[in-house]
Design a protein around this motif. Structure first.
Motif, PDB file in Angstrom:
ATOM      1  N   TYR A  43      -4.491   2.162  -4.413  1.00 13.01           N
ATOM      2  CA  TYR A  43      -5.600   2.345  -5.355  1.00 13.01           C
ATOM      3  C   TYR A  43      -5.145   2.142  -6.791  1.00 13.01           C
ATOM      4  O   TYR A  43      -5.780   1.442  -7.573  1.00 13.01           O
ATOM      5  N   ARG A  44      -4.029   2.770  -7.157  1.00 13.10           N
ATOM      6  CA  ARG A  44      -3.597   2.740  -8.549  1.00 13.10           C
ATOM      7  C   ARG A  44      -3.202   1.333  -8.980  1.00 13.10           C
ATOM      8  O   ARG A  44      -3.467   0.910 -10.112  1.00 13.10           O
ATOM      9  N   HIS A  45      -2.558   0.591  -8.107  1.00 15.10           N
ATOM     10  CA  HIS A  45      -2.156  -0.763  -8.471  1.00 15.10           C
ATOM     11  C   HIS A  45      -3.357  -1.696  -8.591  1.00 15.10           C
ATOM     12  O   HIS A  45      -3.385  -2.587  -9.444  1.00 15.10           O
ATOM     13  N   VAL A  46      -4.356  -1.497  -7.735  1.00 11.56           N
ATOM     14  CA  VAL A  46      -5.583  -2.290  -7.870  1.00 11.56           C
ATOM     15  C   VAL A  46      -6.232  -2.014  -9.224  1.00 11.56           C
ATOM     16  O   VAL A  46      -6.699  -2.935  -9.905  1.00 11.56           O
ATOM     17  N   ARG A  47      -6.221  -0.761  -9.651  1.00 17.07           N
ATOM     18  CA  ARG A  47      -6.831  -0.429 -10.943  1.00 17.07           C
ATOM     19  C   ARG A  47      -6.027  -1.019 -12.102  1.00 17.07           C
ATOM     20  O   ARG A  47      -6.595  -1.460 -13.091  1.00 17.07           O
ATOM     21  N   VAL A  48      -4.694  -1.005 -12.007  1.00 17.42           N
ATOM     22  CA  VAL A  48      -3.882  -1.622 -13.051  1.00 17.42           C
ATOM     23  C   VAL A  48      -4.168  -3.119 -13.126  1.00 17.42           C
ATOM     24  O   VAL A  48      -4.301  -3.697 -14.213  1.00 17.42           O
ATOM     25  N   ASN A  49      -4.283  -3.772 -11.968  1.00 15.59           N
ATOM     26  CA  ASN A  49      -4.620  -5.201 -11.978  1.00 15.59           C
ATOM     27  C   ASN A  49      -6.000  -5.444 -12.569  1.00 15.59           C
ATOM     28  O   ASN A  49      -6.241  -6.477 -13.215  1.00 15.59           O
ATOM     29  N   ASN A  71       0.849  -1.177   0.000  1.00 22.52           N
ATOM     30  CA  ASN A  71       0.000   0.000   0.000  1.00 22.52           C
ATOM     31  C   ASN A  71       0.890   1.234   0.000  1.00 22.52           C
ATOM     32  O   ASN A  71       2.065   1.192   0.367  1.00 22.52           O
ATOM     33  N   THR A  72       0.371   2.353  -0.446  1.00 27.33           N
ATOM     34  CA  THR A  72       1.200   3.536  -0.666  1.00 27.33           C
ATOM     35  C   THR A  72       1.794   4.071   0.633  1.00 27.33           C
ATOM     36  O   THR A  72       2.889   4.637   0.627  1.00 27.33           O
ATOM     37  N   ASN A  73       1.120   3.925   1.755  1.00 26.55           N
ATOM     38  CA  ASN A  73       1.676   4.394   3.022  1.00 26.55           C
ATOM     39  C   ASN A  73       2.906   3.605   3.439  1.00 26.55           C
ATOM     40  O   ASN A  73       3.718   4.071   4.230  1.00 26.55           O
ATOM     41  N   PHE A  74       3.050   2.389   2.917  1.00 29.11           N
ATOM     42  CA  PHE A  74       4.192   1.545   3.254  1.00 29.11           C
ATOM     43  C   PHE A  74       5.437   1.973   2.484  1.00 29.11           C
ATOM     44  O   PHE A  74       6.554   1.624   2.849  1.00 29.11           O
ATOM     45  N   MET A  75       5.252   2.724   1.391  1.00 33.87           N
ATOM     46  CA  MET A  75       6.376   3.133   0.569  1.00 33.87           C
ATOM     47  C   MET A  75       7.201   4.218   1.271  1.00 33.87           C
ATOM     48  O   MET A  75       6.681   5.040   2.015  1.00 33.87           O
ATOM     49  N   THR A  76       8.490   4.237   0.994  1.00 35.05           N
ATOM     50  CA  THR A  76       9.336   5.320   1.481  1.00 35.05           C
ATOM     51  C   THR A  76       9.058   6.581   0.673  1.00 35.05           C
ATOM     52  O   THR A  76       8.511   6.535  -0.428  1.00 35.05           O
ATOM     53  N   ASP A  77       9.463   7.721   1.227  1.00 35.82           N
ATOM     54  CA  ASP A  77       9.263   8.978   0.506  1.00 35.82           C
ATOM     55  C   ASP A  77      10.034   8.975  -0.813  1.00 35.82           C
ATOM     56  O   ASP A  77       9.586   9.553  -1.808  1.00 35.82           O
ATOM     57  N   LYS A 102       0.382  10.104  -0.270  1.00 30.41           N
ATOM     58  CA  LYS A 102       0.387   8.672   0.031  1.00 30.41           C
ATOM     59  C   LYS A 102      -0.873   8.253   0.802  1.00 30.41           C
ATOM     60  O   LYS A 102      -1.506   7.254   0.466  1.00 30.41           O
ATOM     61  N   ALA A 103      -1.223   9.026   1.809  1.00 28.86           N
ATOM     62  CA  ALA A 103      -2.363   8.629   2.647  1.00 28.86           C
ATOM     63  C   ALA A 103      -3.656   8.589   1.839  1.00 28.86           C
ATOM     64  O   ALA A 103      -4.451   7.651   1.959  1.00 28.86           O
ATOM     65  N   GLY A 104      -3.857   9.589   0.997  1.00 26.33           N
ATOM     66  CA  GLY A 104      -5.084   9.640   0.218  1.00 26.33           C
ATOM     67  C   GLY A 104      -5.142   8.633  -0.907  1.00 26.33           C
ATOM     68  O   GLY A 104      -6.199   8.416  -1.498  1.00 26.33           O
ATOM     69  N   SER A 105      -4.002   8.003  -1.222  1.00 27.54           N
ATOM     70  CA  SER A 105      -3.950   7.026  -2.305  1.00 27.54           C
ATOM     71  C   SER A 105      -4.081   5.594  -1.810  1.00 27.54           C
ATOM     72  O   SER A 105      -3.989   4.660  -2.594  1.00 27.54           O
ATOM     73  N   THR A 106      -4.280   5.449  -0.494  1.00 30.03           N
ATOM     74  CA  THR A 106      -4.457   4.121   0.094  1.00 30.03           C
ATOM     75  C   THR A 106      -5.940   3.853   0.310  1.00 30.03           C
ATOM     76  O   THR A 106      -6.666   4.697   0.843  1.00 30.03           O
ATOM     77  N   VAL A 107      -6.398   2.688  -0.125  1.00 34.72           N
ATOM     78  CA  VAL A 107      -7.789   2.272   0.070  1.00 34.72           C
ATOM     79  C   VAL A 107      -7.802   0.966   0.855  1.00 34.72           C
ATOM     80  O   VAL A 107      -6.780   0.303   1.007  1.00 34.72           O
TER      81      VAL A 107
END
Length: 469
Positions: free
Chosen positions: A239-245, A192-198, A220-225
Motif C-alpha cells: 500500500y505505502r509504495h503504491v501511494r509513494v508512486n 508486497n509487504t508479506n514478501f518481505m522478511t521480518d 505486514k498482512a494488513g499493509s498488503t493490498v
C-alpha cells in the motif's frame, strides 16, 4: 471492510479509486489531503532543454552532454551483473545517446549519484549538489530513481519521506530545471509487504498523522493490498509504495517532468512470472536482471521509442524556467540589532552568470524597532531591489504612510519598513545578476532601529526566485 483494491486505470490516471478514498475518510481521517488529484503525465517527446543543448553546439568546441542519475540502491544497480550498463540511469543514457546525438559529435558523461539506502529528501539536500560537482557543471538531463526507501513504513510515517516525497521531490525537480536540465522520474518496482522478511519489515510505530494509527496497518498482512492490472489480473502490492508512486506521478504532472512508469510494467511482470522470479534467492528489495528488464527497461523502451527523431532537425527554444518558492515553517525574530542576517529557511542556490528575478513576501509585526529587508548574494553579484510597505513613521497599518524605495545591489543596509506594533506585510522585488561565482541568494532581516522589543517575521513569509537568463 475488506482489503482495498487498487485498479490500474485509476492509479495510472493519478486518482485513487473511491473504495480507497472511502477507506481513508472513514478509518484514517486524512481524506482531502494528498489523494493524488492530478492526472498522470503522459509520455512526451519534448526533451526541450536537452535538445537545445545538442542542436546549438559548436562542432569545434562541442562541450559535454551531462546526465546525472539520482536514486537509491536500485539506481546503483544492486544485484545486477553489470550495473555500469544495466542500472536504470545507465540504460536510459545508452538508449538516448543515438537519438539525441546521432552524429556522436558531443561527448556524453553519466554521473550516477545513486546511493544505497537513500530517499528523495537526501537526493535534494545532498546528492544532487554533489552530482553537479562530480560532473563538473550543471546537467542537461537528471534521472530520478527513488521510491523504495520512501515507501518503507518507518520513514513513511514520520513524514520524512511521505508526503514530503512530493515536497522535496518538487524542490529537486525545479532546481534541476532551473539549472537548465530536463528531468526524468521513474516510479519504483517493489515487493508486497508479506514478501518481505521480518528483518526488512520495520514496524511503523506511532504515526505522525493526526489520526495516529499507522496507515493502513501496523503489520505486514494488513499493509498488503490487491492491485488489479488493466488485463484483469490481480497481484498483491505494498500500500505505502503504491501511494509513494502516486506522489511521483503527481510530481511529474505538476512540474512537466517526464514520467517513466516502471511500476505499471512491474505489476504485469508479477502477474506473469511471480515475485520469486523477479528477485534473486534471499533478496527482497532489489529486482534481479529479469525484474529490471520487465520494469525499468520496458519503461525506457516505451519512452525512447516514442521520440520523434525528425523533430531534432530544429533547434527548439528552451521552455521558461519554473519559479522556485520557499517559505518559513515557523516564526523568527530580530532583537537589538540593525545588522542584516540571512534567513535560515529561505533562499535558492544559483549558478555563475545567471540572472534571477526575486520576490520577498514578509508577514511581520513591526515593534519600535520596525524591520529592514535585504538580500545576501554570491560574491560579485549585482542588481537592484525595491520594496513596498508601510513607512517607519506609520501610525497605523490601515492608513499610515507608505514607502516605495529601491537600492542597488550588493547592499549591506537594507530597505526599512514599519508596522507600528501591528501585523503588517511588505513586498520586495528585484533582479539579481550573478557574476562568475555561484552561491545562494537569501532574504536578510534586521531591525531598523535597535530595540529589545523583538521584531517578528511570521511563518509563511516566503521567497520566490525565477531564473530568467
Amino acid at each position: 471492510m475488506g482489503v482495498p483494491r487498487l485498479v490500474s486505470a485509476d492509479v495510472d490516471s493519478g486518482k485513487l479509486p473511491d473504495v480507497v478514498l472511502d477507506y481513508l475518510s472513514n478509518n484514517l481521517d486524512i481524506a482531502g489531503g494528498d489523494n493524488g488529484s492530478a492526472t498522470a503525465q503522459p509520455m512526451t517527446a519534448a526533451l526541450t532543454r536537452a535538445l537545445a543543448s545538442t542542436a546549438t553546439n559548436d562542432d569545434s568546441a562541442p562541450g559535454t552532454f551531462r546526465i546525472i542519475g539520482l536514486g537509491s540502491s536500485v539506481g546503483v544497480g544492486a544485484t545486477l551483473p553489470d550495473p555500469s550498463t544495466q542500472a536504470p540511469v545507465n540504460r536510459l543514457a545508452a538508449r538516448l545517446k543515438p537519438v539525441l546525438i546521432p552524429l556522436s559529435n558531443k561527448p556524453v558523461a553519466v554521473t550516477n549519484q545513486s546511493v544505497n539506502g537513500t530517499a528523495i529528501l537526501t537526493g535534494y539536500e545532498t546528492h544532487y549538489p554533489a552530482g553537479k560537482t562530480a560532473a563538473g557543471g550543471n546537467p542537461n538531463l537528471v534521472v530520478i530513481a527513488y521510491g523504495m526507501n520512501d515507501g518503507m513504513p518507518g520513514a513513511y510515517h514520520t513524514g520524512q519521506t511521505y508526503p514530503s516525497v512530493y515536497t522535496f521531490g518538487r524542490k529537486l525537480v525545479e532546481q534541476a530545471q532551473s539549472d537548465g536540465a530536463d528531468v526524468v522520474i521513474f516510479t519504483t518496482p517493489h515487493p508486497n509487504t508479506n514478501f518481505m522478511t521480518d528483518s526488512m519489515w520495520v514496524t511503523p510505530g506511532t504515526s505522525s498523522y493526526p489520526s495516529n494509527p499507522p496507515i493502513p496497518a501496523d503489520n505486514k498482512a494488513g499493509s498488503t493490498v490487491q492491485y488489479v492490472n488493466a488485463d484483469g489480473t490481480s497481484v498483491p502490492a505494498s500500500y505505502r509504495h503504491v501511494r509513494v508512486n502516486e506522489s511521483l506521478r503527481r510530481l511529474a504532472a505538476d512540474t512537466g517532468a517526464i514520467l517513466l512508469d516502471a511500476e505499471k510494467y512491474w505489476f504485469k511482470a508479477v502477474a506473469k512470472y511471480g515475485l520469486g522470479a523477479l528477485f534473486d534467492t534471499n533478496e527482497y528489495a532489489h529486482p534481479n536482471l529479469l525484474g529490471h528488464q520487465q520494469s525499468y527497461w520496458l519503461a525506457i523502451d516505451e519512452f525512447v521509442n516514442s521520440l520523434n527523431t525528425a523533430s531534432l532537425a530544429a533547434a527548439p527554444k528552451p521552455v521558461p524556467y519554473s519559479p522556485l518558492v520557499t517559505y518559513r515553517v515557523d516564526a523568527t525574530t530580530r532583537t537589538s540589532s540593525t545588522t542584516l542576517a540571512a534567513d535560515s529557511q529561505l533562499g535558492v542556490d544559483v549558478g555563475a552568470n545567471q540572472v534571477w528575478e526575486v520576490e520577498i513576501g514578509a508577514y511581520y509585526t513591526g515593534t519600535t524597532g520596525d524591520l529592514r529587508i535585504g538580500l545576501a548574494l554570491p560574491s560579485g553579484a549585482s542588481g537592484r531591489l525595491g520594496v513596498t510597505g508601510f513607512a517607519t513613521n506609520a501610525t497605523g497599518v490601515e492608513s499610515g504612510p507608505s514607502t516605495h524605495r529601491s537600492v542597488a545591489l550588493p547592499d549591506t543596509y537594507g530597505l526599512p519598513v514599519g508596522g507600528n506594533d501591528a501585523d503588517a506585510f511588505a513586498l520586495a522585488r528585484g533582479i539579481v545578476r550573478v557574476g562568475s561565482t555561484s552561491g545562494s541568494i537569501k532574504p536578510q532581516w534586521s531591525q531598523d532601529t535597535s530595540s529589545s522589543s523583538a521584531t517578528t517575521i511570521y511563518r509563511d513569509s516566503y521567497f520566490k526566485a525565477t531564473r530568467i537568463a
